[in-house]
Design an enzyme around this catalytic site. Structure first.
Site, PDB file in Angstrom:
ATOM      1  N   HIS A  96      17.173  18.837  95.323  1.00 52.50           N
ATOM      2  CA  HIS A  96      15.700  18.953  95.357  1.00 52.50           C
ATOM      3  C   HIS A  96      15.364  20.414  95.643  1.00 52.50           C
ATOM      4  O   HIS A  96      15.763  21.305  94.896  1.00 52.50           O
ATOM      5  CB  HIS A  96      15.196  17.960  96.420  1.00 52.50           C
ATOM      6  CG  HIS A  96      13.730  17.678  96.416  1.00 52.50           C
ATOM      7  ND1 HIS A  96      12.860  18.156  95.479  1.00 52.50           N
ATOM      8  CD2 HIS A  96      12.959  16.945  97.281  1.00 52.50           C
ATOM      9  CE1 HIS A  96      11.628  17.732  95.748  1.00 52.50           C
ATOM     10  NE2 HIS A  96      11.664  16.988  96.840  1.00 52.50           N
ATOM     11  N   HIS A 155      15.922  17.510  85.219  1.00 51.34           N
ATOM     12  CA  HIS A 155      14.836  16.962  86.034  1.00 51.34           C
ATOM     13  C   HIS A 155      14.686  15.487  85.746  1.00 51.34           C
ATOM     14  O   HIS A 155      14.891  15.051  84.607  1.00 51.34           O
ATOM     15  CB  HIS A 155      13.511  17.686  85.718  1.00 51.34           C
ATOM     16  CG  HIS A 155      12.505  17.518  86.804  1.00 51.34           C
ATOM     17  ND1 HIS A 155      11.691  16.423  86.897  1.00 51.34           N
ATOM     18  CD2 HIS A 155      12.220  18.303  87.856  1.00 51.34           C
ATOM     19  CE1 HIS A 155      10.937  16.552  87.968  1.00 51.34           C
ATOM     20  NE2 HIS A 155      11.225  17.684  88.572  1.00 51.34           N
ATOM     21  N   ASP A 199      13.366  25.712  89.928  1.00 49.18           N
ATOM     22  CA  ASP A 199      14.269  26.415  90.843  1.00 49.18           C
ATOM     23  C   ASP A 199      15.183  27.420  90.153  1.00 49.18           C
ATOM     24  O   ASP A 199      15.898  28.163  90.823  1.00 49.18           O
ATOM     25  CB  ASP A 199      15.143  25.389  91.602  1.00 49.18           C
ATOM     26  CG  ASP A 199      14.320  24.561  92.558  1.00 49.18           C
ATOM     27  OD1 ASP A 199      13.523  25.156  93.290  1.00 49.18           O
ATOM     28  OD2 ASP A 199      14.457  23.325  92.560  1.00 49.18           O
TER      29      ASP A 199
HETATM   30  N1  CMC Z   1      24.105  20.119  85.148  1.00 50.75           N
HETATM   31  C1  CMC Z   1      24.942  19.369  84.402  1.00 50.75           C
HETATM   32  N2  CMC Z   1      24.702  18.100  84.052  1.00 50.75           N
HETATM   33  C2  CMC Z   1      23.543  17.554  84.457  1.00 50.75           C
HETATM   34  C3  CMC Z   1      22.609  18.278  85.233  1.00 50.75           C
HETATM   35  C4  CMC Z   1      22.930  19.606  85.567  1.00 50.75           C
HETATM   36  N3  CMC Z   1      22.081  20.337  86.306  1.00 50.75           N
HETATM   37  N4  CMC Z   1      21.560  17.487  85.498  1.00 50.75           N
HETATM   38  C5  CMC Z   1      21.813  16.314  84.920  1.00 50.75           C
HETATM   39  N5  CMC Z   1      23.005  16.354  84.287  1.00 50.75           N
HETATM   40  C6  CMC Z   1      23.613  15.288  83.473  1.00 50.75           C
HETATM   41  C7  CMC Z   1      24.134  14.164  84.363  1.00 50.75           C
HETATM   42  O1  CMC Z   1      25.476  14.375  84.722  1.00 50.75           O
HETATM   43  C8  CMC Z   1      23.958  12.966  83.456  1.00 50.75           C
HETATM   44  O2  CMC Z   1      25.002  12.999  82.492  1.00 50.75           O
HETATM   45  P1  CMC Z   1      25.651  11.614  81.972  1.00 50.75           P
HETATM   46  O3  CMC Z   1      24.540  10.906  81.245  1.00 50.75           O
HETATM   47  O4  CMC Z   1      26.774  12.015  81.103  1.00 50.75           O
HETATM   48  O5  CMC Z   1      26.098  10.863  83.199  1.00 50.75           O
HETATM   49  C9  CMC Z   1      22.669  13.270  82.686  1.00 50.75           C
HETATM   50  O6  CMC Z   1      22.580  14.707  82.687  1.00 50.75           O
HETATM   51  C10 CMC Z   1      21.432  12.678  83.321  1.00 50.75           C
HETATM   52  O7  CMC Z   1      21.333  13.170  84.649  1.00 50.75           O
HETATM   53  P2  CMC Z   1      20.988  12.312  85.926  1.00 50.75           P
HETATM   54  O8  CMC Z   1      21.843  12.784  87.042  1.00 50.75           O
HETATM   55  O9  CMC Z   1      21.031  10.857  85.591  1.00 50.75           O
HETATM   56  O10 CMC Z   1      19.497  12.729  86.154  1.00 50.75           O
HETATM   57  P3  CMC Z   1      18.619  12.500  87.460  1.00 50.75           P
HETATM   58  O11 CMC Z   1      17.230  12.268  86.979  1.00 50.75           O
HETATM   59  O12 CMC Z   1      19.222  11.419  88.306  1.00 50.75           O
HETATM   60  O13 CMC Z   1      18.745  13.868  88.252  1.00 50.75           O
HETATM   61  C11 CMC Z   1      18.386  16.098  88.963  1.00 50.75           C
HETATM   62  C12 CMC Z   1      17.803  14.884  88.192  1.00 50.75           C
HETATM   63  C13 CMC Z   1      17.322  17.157  89.058  1.00 50.75           C
HETATM   64  C14 CMC Z   1      18.775  15.650  90.380  1.00 50.75           C
HETATM   65  C15 CMC Z   1      19.619  16.623  88.192  1.00 50.75           C
HETATM   66  O14 CMC Z   1      19.224  17.062  86.920  1.00 50.75           O
HETATM   67  C16 CMC Z   1      20.322  17.746  88.941  1.00 50.75           C
HETATM   68  O15 CMC Z   1      21.151  17.469  89.804  1.00 50.75           O
HETATM   69  N6  CMC Z   1      19.987  19.050  88.637  1.00 50.75           N
HETATM   70  C17 CMC Z   1      20.563  20.158  89.381  1.00 50.75           C
HETATM   71  C18 CMC Z   1      19.843  20.334  90.711  1.00 50.75           C
HETATM   72  C19 CMC Z   1      18.441  20.914  90.534  1.00 50.75           C
HETATM   73  O16 CMC Z   1      18.256  21.898  89.816  1.00 50.75           O
HETATM   74  N7  CMC Z   1      17.461  20.310  91.232  1.00 50.75           N
HETATM   75  C20 CMC Z   1      16.081  20.787  91.220  1.00 50.75           C
HETATM   76  C21 CMC Z   1      15.162  19.794  90.576  1.00 50.75           C
HETATM   77  S1  CMC Z   1      13.541  20.462  90.173  1.00 50.75           S
HETATM   78  C22 CMC Z   1      12.793  20.884  91.639  1.00 50.75           C
HETATM   79  C23 CMC Z   1      12.762  19.849  92.703  1.00 50.75           C
HETATM   80  O17 CMC Z   1      12.442  18.701  92.474  1.00 50.75           O
HETATM   81  O18 CMC Z   1      13.036  20.205  93.842  1.00 50.75           O
END
Ligand code: CMC
Length: 433
Positions: free
Chosen positions: A268, A309, A365
């Site tokens: 986050h 996201h 971010d």
């Molecule tokens: N790098 C590599 N792979 C990713 C990433 C990433 N940053 N984000 C998602 N994926 C992949 C994930 O592994 C999954 O792949 P698969 O379908 O093969 O299993 C697919 O994309 C879908 O991702 P998810 O984890 O199901 O998505 P989510 O909605 O649960 O998570 C998130 C959203 C923001 C937590 C995630 O994208 C992430 O961890 N990003 C990196 C951390 C980040 O930048 N966070 C800031 C978010 S924006 C500001 C805020 O809210 O604070």
């Protein structure tokens, strides 16, 4: 004849049910009538991490994740970032309408005159270790505020709510600056009521050896715009935490503390700090392809921080504004040497099938940390710089929840997967595993 209902046939019993559809939703509670026997609890929804469950009705922030749209009370984020100020946006989020000049003056006056914290707060903060992460210090200190304002527990009292909200917005920069000074081993600087919200914060952070630290107007405006972009983001993890904790009718300081805890996490608001550490770890533009490869292979559960996201499946509109702000800041501070690396990382990722297929774009971010670093902040301060402006979003959402007659104490169900009932085993009868 089309009807706003859903007909469900339970193939276990052959019975059919009709449930209303409202705002594109069914109430999951309507599933409870679906039973296989009279003593059956009834059908539930199972939705870990709320992937497809609306937790509230809200009139504050609108996001269309596919189109990359973000609006506060109907106003597009791009227009607010260009024309408005953080405190004007704060007023808008809290009250639903943009303020008149007089309303804004009154609001700014009120916030400006609540920036001081009780002197005991300083000695309380002194108790933290010299290298305490400022986000831990911020969370703990905001939690402590509830002990300074015991009347904050009267959450049904509008006057009490509004004064606590003002205090939270006003004191957050002071506590944030103090947490930074603690980390740096510098004396705390008191708020200066002659300065703007952002300039006062920067002065409390930066002032060393001079009573008249002059904040550069471009940097002041840049941080104000970043504050606008971070002010609210509907039902994200931290806001949901604030609403959940607040639903027990606890005071708003305790509820906002929960939000700070949630925001601290690297998935986050802690992502901005993690992005900078990731860029430093990559170190050179020539290492970008290898890094992308390791992310794709899932090696060490590595992620491209600052990408992806839950809601945006196109470019995060805040990230677009941030790129423009970055150019303005770097004109003053000089370019952050990691910028080139970040741009290359984005370029390669946006062409790569892995990221394209999953609709992973830079989020808020990805570039914000580079700006904060160019402005002279340590990486540990980045999530704190997110928490300061998000405070108004938390407060607006908390108050909306308090006033929502449909809300109750948050209490999800579970699917129990543990042991069936069994009898206690005496110590001397237990077999070693
Ligand atoms: N790098 C590599 N792979 C990713 C990433 C990433 N940053 N984000 C998602 N994926 C992949 C994930 O592994 C999954 O792949 P698969 O379908 O093969 O299993 C697919 O994309 C879908 O991702 P998810 O984890 O199901 O998505 P989510 O909605 O649960 O998570 C998130 C959203 C923001 C937590 C995630 O994208 C992430 O961890 N990003 C990196 C951390 C980040 O930048 N966070 C800031 C978010 S924006 C500001 C805020 O809210 O604070």
């Amino acid at each position: 004849m089309p009807k706003d209902t859903l007909t469900i046939t339970d193939n276990r019993t052959g019975k059919t049910y009709e449930v209303p559809v409202e705002n594109g939703c069914i109430r999951t509670n309507a599933l409870r009538q679906i039973k296989v026997a009279d003593d059956d609890f009834g059908l539930m929804g199972y939705d870990p991490a709320f992937l497809n469950t609306a937790n509230c009705k809200s009139a504050i922030t609108f996001i269309d994740g596919d189109k990359g749209i973000l609006e506060y009370r109907g106003y597009p984020i791009e227009q607010l970032a260009e024309k408005s100020s953080y405190l004007e946006v704060a007023y808008l989020l809290l009250n639903g309408e943009l303020p008149t000049p007089k309303e804004l003056d009154n609001f700014v006056h009120l916030v400006t005159h609540h920036t001081y914290v009780h002197e005991n707060v300083k000695s309380f903060m002194d108790g933290f270790r010299y290298d305490a992460h400022p986000m831990s210090v911020l969370g703990s200190t905001v939690a402590a505020l509830s002990s300074f304002y015991p009347e904050a527990k009267y959450t049904k009292d509008e006057q009490s709510r509004r004064i606590q909200i003002t205090r939270l917005i006003a004191k957050m920069p002071t506590i944030a600056a103090f947490s930074y000074r603690h980390l740096m081993g510098l004396p705390y600087i008191y708020p200066d009521n002659d300065l703007s919200y952002v300039a006062n914060f920067l002065a409390m952070v930066k002032r060393v050896g001079t009573a008249t630290y002059k904040v550069h107007p471009v940097l002041e405006r840049a941080l104000d715009v970043l504050f606008i972009l971070h002010a609210d983001h509907e039902q994200n993890c931290s806001t949901t935490s604030v609403r959940t904790v607040g639903s027990s009718e606890v005071d708003p300081y305790s509820a906002v503390t929960a939000g700070i805890g949630a925001l601290y996490g690297p998935l986050h608001g802690g992502a901005n700090e993690a992005v900078l550490r990731m860029l430093r770890e990559i170190g050179h533009i020539s290492k970008v392809p290898d890094f992308i490869k390791s992310v794709k292979s899932g090696e060490g559960e590595k992620k491209l921080m600052g990408f992806g996201h839950r809601v945006y499946k196109s470019y995060d509109p805040r990230a677009k504004v941030i790129k423009r702000v970055a150019d303005e800041v770097f004109d003053v501070t000089g370019k952050n040497p990691l910028l080139e690396l970040a741009v290359e990382l984005e370029r390669i990722a946006l062409q790569d099938d892995y990221f394209v297929k999953r609709k992973l774009y830079p989020n808020v971010d990805f570039y914000s940390g580079l700006i904060y670093e160019a402005m002279g902040f340590q990486a540990e301060m980045f999530p704190v710089l997110f928490a300061i402006p998000r405070t108004v979003g938390w407060c607006a959402q908390w108050e909306e929840m308090v006033l929502d007659s449909e809300q109750k104490i948050a209490r999800p169900r579970q699917i129990y997967t543990g042991q069936k009932r069994r009898d206690y085993v005496a110590m001397d009868k237990r077999a070693a595993k």
